[in-house]
Each structure stands twice: as structure tokens, then as C-alpha cells.
Design a protein around this motif. Structure first.
Motif: not given
Length: 671
Positions: A412-414, A468-471, A479-480
Motif C-alpha cells: 500500500e503506497i501513499g 514512514a516505510i513500515a511492515y 506501508i509506504v
């Protein structure tokens, strides 16, 4: 009035790193004296690559200055600009709502004139309490508007069915962050409690307690909170998700806790699920008894205090000053209250963050940038799958599960792919405190809608406007956020090589979380089970031991004679090494990488190094040494690169030089 979430299953990208320029200078002199023929890039790539930034950003007297911290500050400025435009020339209904909310918060004269009016209906209801049977309904009504009293209730993942959220009943309702404050007798805690009592008295006075009753009512409030604290778990225990998980049928609640009327409480929150989690039965039995045992007047004083405290940052100056003097100065160590626009921005992010986040993403991040980022994420994932297939330490059965889990990973981006309604209505430019209550009530209702089957992947636990970039381990989801798709992570003007080094490295860092020791606790179907064999676990432990020993040999910048805590930083260091390995493979096998020039290859590594430039004050460095689970910025740059032969080849570094470990010393995770 942020929602209190009981579990910590979403693993987010941290944006804090450490550096001291004094140490950097000393290291340069030592390296020069030891091996004058070694190039700068092969001696200390972190300092070489970040030289201009380090020169432009001296060591601060307090706190930290970092490249990713500067990105976070930039995103806040973007939000401020967006809200100003929405206030003055809104484009569409969402911006109109946001602009009105923003305007109401900036109008300090109107906020001052409003006084206690926004919370007057809540106080009137509390003052109408006459008997014990009136108390549970008032507790439920305050939870409805986002003011948790007596206990906490919030949605989170059902640990036995990760595709759903259930509601968690947990300890809460105390005005201090640690229950131990109420029971310790050391001099510092006694002094803190004295300041706290003074703050309680100030809020009680503002919410209607006569002067001659302030001492008595503040004592009643603290007595009630102390009773809650004595039965509460420690902060460490409450942060363990498995300590908080004990599903019970909602139909059984009333028979166990009749005075609390928990069935009516759930109905008031709009929750109709058949299960809730209530792990601390003794605490809720005590609460159940307190409803009838404590006088109604004591409950009224406590509830008025909790309303005033929760809403203080959004009301008139008397409230704000009292709240800042205790919570700002005493608890958080702040010296200056935030500027008005910063405080209102924080308030909007708390109460209406998803609405601002969607507008932020639409304003600042183009569809093409999202598309580019998505393509790169897929390339990184494919590189990780290929690395799993050729792994020499992972068992055949674990490889099969890892491949399936990586293939099933949601990207999922944005902004969130699935989201609950994010528009708060109605609003207006009248009362900021009133708007906060409207927004908080809406946000609480939306959070309650996360409870139930099939709702677990709705919404993120980070906002799109936060970098954030998260798993998300529970949902096997990468998640980006929109805010992360900017420099230095994903600068639109950067070359593909630089983007692979920075963005690709961070993405690969997080993707590796799906199949590391923690990721191996949840399988490809989302079930909580360990799918590593004993041999897999042993191999990972040995890798981790080597990483801990390697990083433990590095000097900690800014702290004399100190070394990096290799054990504390072990997991993040493993992910950093994995990230660089996989991002380099993704770049090398991409169309851009197969045709890459020598300069392109060097740009990849500069992209990674540019993420970690940092300057830390001496006090901050000492604190980070003891508590930060991430290595200092120099070693987040240099350590992974020194283990990668491709770096040495790109800069003509020879084995045994500082930036190129010998083959025997190199740590290989996925290559």
C-alpha cells in the motif's frame, strides 16, 4: 485525545540516527595516519558522502539534527501550507472542512472567549450524577467523545484470527503515564506528585470546583487514580501484547461486572462483536466494586478533572498554560510552548489526521511517483524471493513458506488501500474546542468500526503525512506513506540508482521483516505459528551473534570510549544488511541496473548513505547509546556497505581496508 492501542504489531521505520563531527575529524586523522594511500571512500564512506551536509549542519546543543528529521520537518511545513490554502481558497469540500477547522484553531481571541463552553455539556452531564447507577453511563459517554476514563477500550488485532480486530478492555484512566508514580515514595516522585496535585487543582477550579473545596476534591481525584494504579500492571508488562490478550464472550460481561454495565458500554460505542479481550479480570472486578463503593461526589470530581485535562490543549489560555506547565515542562522537559499554528496542526492530526492525510497525498504526491514507487517495491520483493530460493541456511520447508508469504504480501503506497470514512462533518469556524470534540467523537466512532471480522486491514497505524516505510506484521502488509515519497528517500529528480539505494534499501529493510525471526511467527495464511525449523532458528541466531559482535566493535560517535551496543541494535542491523543486499540485487537486475555506468553504481551507495547523515548533541548521544535500537548513522552507512563486495568493486576498495571486509569477515544474509 489519541486512541490508546493495546498492541504494537506494526513495525514502523525509525527516522533517528546519531553523529558527532568531533569524532568524525578524529577518525579522519587516525585513518590518514594509519593508511595514507587508502581513498576517502574506502576509509569512511559515511563522512565522504555526507561531507557537505555535515559541514552545513553543526552539532546542536540539544537534541538531534538528521536528514530524515529534516524530511519530517519539511512535511510539517507542507501541511501548514496546505491548511493555509484550504483556509483562504479551498478546493473542494474536504479542503473547506479542513480550512474551517484550521481557522477556528488559529483564532485565539475566539478560543479565549469560548472559555469552558465547548465542554459545558459534558460537565453538565457529570454534575447531574446522583447515584452509582448514573456513573457507568457517564463513563460510556466520555469514551464516545474520545476521552477514555476509568479504563481504556480500543481496537486491535485478534491474536488468534489476524484478519479481524476485537476490542481490548485495558487499564487506564490515570493522569500520569506510569502507575508506579502513584505508589513510589522516593523524594523525586513525591515532588512530582506535589506538582501533579497542583495541576489537578487548577483544572478542577477551571471546571467548576469552588475554591474552598479544591483541596478536598483534588485529594479525592488522586485517591481514585491511586486505587486504579495499585491494581495496574507495570508499563513493561502492559506493552507485551500477549499479556493483554484474553478473549471473552461479550454476553458474559454483565454477569461478571454488573455495576460497570459493560454491555451498555459496548452498545454506546457502536460495538456489536461477539468477542472482546479482557485480560485483567482482577482490575475490572475492582473497578466494578468502586462504582458502588466510592461516593458519587468523588466520581464527579474525577470525571470533571479527566474532561478538563483531556481538552486543556484546545481550550482557553488558562487551560493551555496549566497543561503545558505540568505535562510540557515537568513530564516532557520542554522549555517553550509550541507556536500556535504548530499546536493546532498537532490537534488536527490527532482528531482528523486521516482527512488531512488524504488531502496531503493528493496535493504533494503525483500518481506517477506512486507508480514508480510501486514498480520499485515489486522489484525489491522479487529480489527477496530470489534470494530466499538460493539461501544456504534456510530449510526447504521454510523457503516454501517464505516465498508464499512474500508473494502474498500486500503493498500500500501513499494512502491506505482500504479505509473507513475519513471526512469529519460538520465543522465551521466558530468553536475550536467544539470542533475538536466533533472530530474526536467522529474518530472514536471510526476506530470502533475497525472491530469485527474482515476489518483488520482498514486504515494504517501511521498517517499518510508522516514519513514512514513500515511492515505491518499482523496483516503481512508493506506501508509506504505519501510523505516518504520525497527526498532524501525518493526525490523525484533523483536518478534510478539513487532511488534504489535510498528508497529501495529502506523497502528491502522492511520486506525482510516478513521472513526474519519475528516474521516467522506468522505464516503466509496469516496464522500465528512458527514456521522455522530448529535449524533455521539456530542459523539466524548465529548470524545475529556475528552481527552483534561486528557492530559491538564500533566506536559510538559522541560518547568517549563507548562502543555501539551490538545486542541492543542486533535486529535493526540485520535488517540494514539485508536491505542493502536485496536493494543492490534489485537494482542490478533491473533494466536501469543492467545498463548502469560506474557513476550509477556509486550513486546507489550514495543514496543509502544520504539517509543517515546526523548530528547529535552530547546528552542526546549518551541517551541513544543506552536506549536506541538502531546503530549510529555512520555505522548504518558503513557497516552494511563494508560487508558487500559490490561496494568495494564500485569504489576500488581492497579487502582489509576499512570499507571492505575480507571474504572471511563478511556477513552474508541473503546473498
Amino acid at each position: 485525545m489519541p486512541t490508546v492501542r493495546p498492541l504494537s504489531l506494526a513495525l514502523a521505520l525509525g527516522l533517528v540516527t546519531v553523529l558527532s563531527s568531533t569524532d568524525a575529524e578524529a577518525a579522519r586523522k587516525r585513518s590518514s595516519a594509519r593508511a595514507p594511500a587508502v581513498s576517502a571512500a574506502c576509509t569512511d564512506f559515511y563522512e565522504t558522502s555526507n561531507a557537505d551536509w555535515l559541514k552545513a549542519n553543526p552539532v546542536p546543543q540539544v537534541g538531534a539534527t538528521t536528514t530524515l528529521g529534516q524530511l519530517a520537518n519539511n512535511t510539517r511545513n507542507q501541511q501548514l501550507q496546505l491548511l493555509d490554502r484550504a483556509m483562504n481558497a479551498p478546493q473542494g469540500n474536504v479542503q473547506k472542512l479542513l480550512g474551517d477547522f484550521w481557522a477556528s484553531g488559529l483564532d485565539e481571541a475566539a478560543v479565549e472567549a469560548d472559555g469552558s463552553k465547548p465542554i459545558a455539556p459534558l460537565l453538565t452531564r457529570i454534575n447531574a450524577i446522583r447515584k452509582a447507577k448514573d456513573i457507568p453511563a457517564s463513563i460510556a459517554a466520555l469514551h464516545q467523545v474520545g476521552i477514555p476514563v476509568a479504563f481504556n477500550f480500543a481496537p486491535d488485532v485478534d491474536l488468534k484470527a489476524l484478519d479481524r480486530h476485537i476490542g481490548y478492555f485495558m487499564q487506564g484512566g490515570m493522569g500520569l503515564p506510569d502507575p508506579a508514580f502513584y505508589t513510589r515514595t522516593d523524594a523525586d516522585t513525591v515532588a512530582l506528585m506535589g506538582r501533579y496535585r497542583g495541576y489537578v487543582k487548577q483544572v478542577l477550579a477551571l471546571t467548576g470546583t469552588p475554591a474552598n473545596k479544591l483541596d478536598a476534591e483534588s485529594a479525592l481525584v488522586i485517591q481514585l487514580e491511586t486505587e486504579l494504579a495499585r491494581s495496574a500492571q507495570s508499563v513493561a508488562d502492559i506493552n507485551n501484547p500477549f499479556n493483554n490478550y484474553a478473549p471473552v464472550a461479550t454476553r458474559d460481561l454483565n454477569s461478571r461486572y454488573r455495576n460497570l454495565q459493560l454491555d451498555a458500554f459496548l452498545k454506546a460505542q457502536g460495538v456489536n462483536d461477539d468477542l472482546v479481550s479482557l485480560a485483567d479480570a482482577a482490575l475490572f472486578q475492582q473497578l466494578n466494586g468502586m462504582i458502588t463503593r466510592l461516593p458519587a461526589e468523588q466520581w464527579k470530581a474525577y470525571l470533571r478533572w479527566r474532561v478538563g485535562d483531556a481538552m486543556a490543549p484546545y481550550l482557553s489560555k488558562a487551560y493551555r498554560d496549566a497543561e503545558f506547565e505540568f505535562r510540557g515542562r515537568v513530564l516532557r522537559g520542554l522549555t517553550i510552548a509550541p507556536a500556535r499554528n504548530e499546536a493546532v496542526l498537532d490537534a488536527i492530526n490527532v482528531a482528523a489526521g486521516p482527512m488531512l492525510g488524504h488531502e496531503y497525498a493528493n496535493t504533494y504526491i503525483s500518481r506517477d511517483v506512486r507508480r514508480q514507487a510501486g514498480v520499485m517495491v515489486d522489484q525489491v520483493r522479487e529480489a527477496q524471493i530470489a534470494a530466499v530460493k538460493r539461501s544456504t541456511w534456510l530449510s526447504a520447508e521454510a523457503k516454501t513458506e517464505a516465498e508464499a508469504k512474500l508473494a502474498a504480501m500486500k503493498i500500500e503506497i501513499g494512502t491506505p488501500l482500504r479505509d473507513l470514512d475519513y471526512t469529519v462533518q460538520p465543522m465551521g469556524r466558530g468553536s475550536f474546542g467544539g470542533n475538536m470534540l466533533i472530530a474526536s467523537t467522529w474518530r472514536h466512532a471510526q476506530e470502533m468500526k475497525r472491530i469485527g471480522k474482515g476489518n483488520a486491514d482498514r486504515r494504517w497505524d501511521v498517517l499518510p503525512q508522516q514519513p514512514a516505510i513500515a511492515y505491518d506484521i499482523a496483516q503481512n502488509r508493506l506501508i509506504v506513506t505519501a510523505a516518504a515519497l520525497q527526498g532524501p528517500i525518493f526525490a523525484e529528480a533523483a536518478t534510478p540508482a539513487e532511488k534504489f539505494g535510498a528508497f529501495g534499501g529502506l523497502v528491502a529493510h522492511e520486506v525482510s521483516r516478513a521472513i526474519d525471526a519475528k516474521g516467522a511467527m506468522i505464516d503466509a495464511r496469516g496464522e500465528l505459528r512458527s514456521w522455522w525449523t530448529p535449524a533455521d532458528k539456530s542459523a539466524w541466531t548465529l548470524l545475529g551473534n556475528r552481527v552483534a559482535a561486528q557492530y559491538g566493535g564500533y566506536a559510538f560517535p559522541g560518547v568517549k570510549d563507548a562502543k555501539v551496543n551490538g545486542e541492543l541494535t542486533r535486529d535493526e542491523n540485520l535488517a540494514d544488511i539485508s536491505g542493502v543486499e536485496i536493494a543492490w540485487e534489485a537494482f542490478s537486475t533491473s533494466p536501469q541496473g543492467t545498463a548502469a555506468s560506474a557513476a550509477d553504481k556509486q550513486a546507489f551507495f550514495k543514496g543509502w548513505a544520504g539517509l543517515w547523515a546526523q548530528q547529535l548533541s552530547p546528552n542526546e548521544a549518551v541517551q541513544r547509546l543506552a536506549s536506541d535500537v538502531r546503530a549510529p548513522g555512520r555505522w548504518r552507512t558503513n557497516a552494511p556497505l563494508s560487508n558487500l563486495p559490490a561496494f568495494g568493486a564500485s569504489f576500488s576498495c581492497k579487502p582489509g581496508q576499512p570499507m571492505q571486509r575480507t571474504d572471511a569477515e563478511q556477513i552474508r544474509i541473503w546473498r
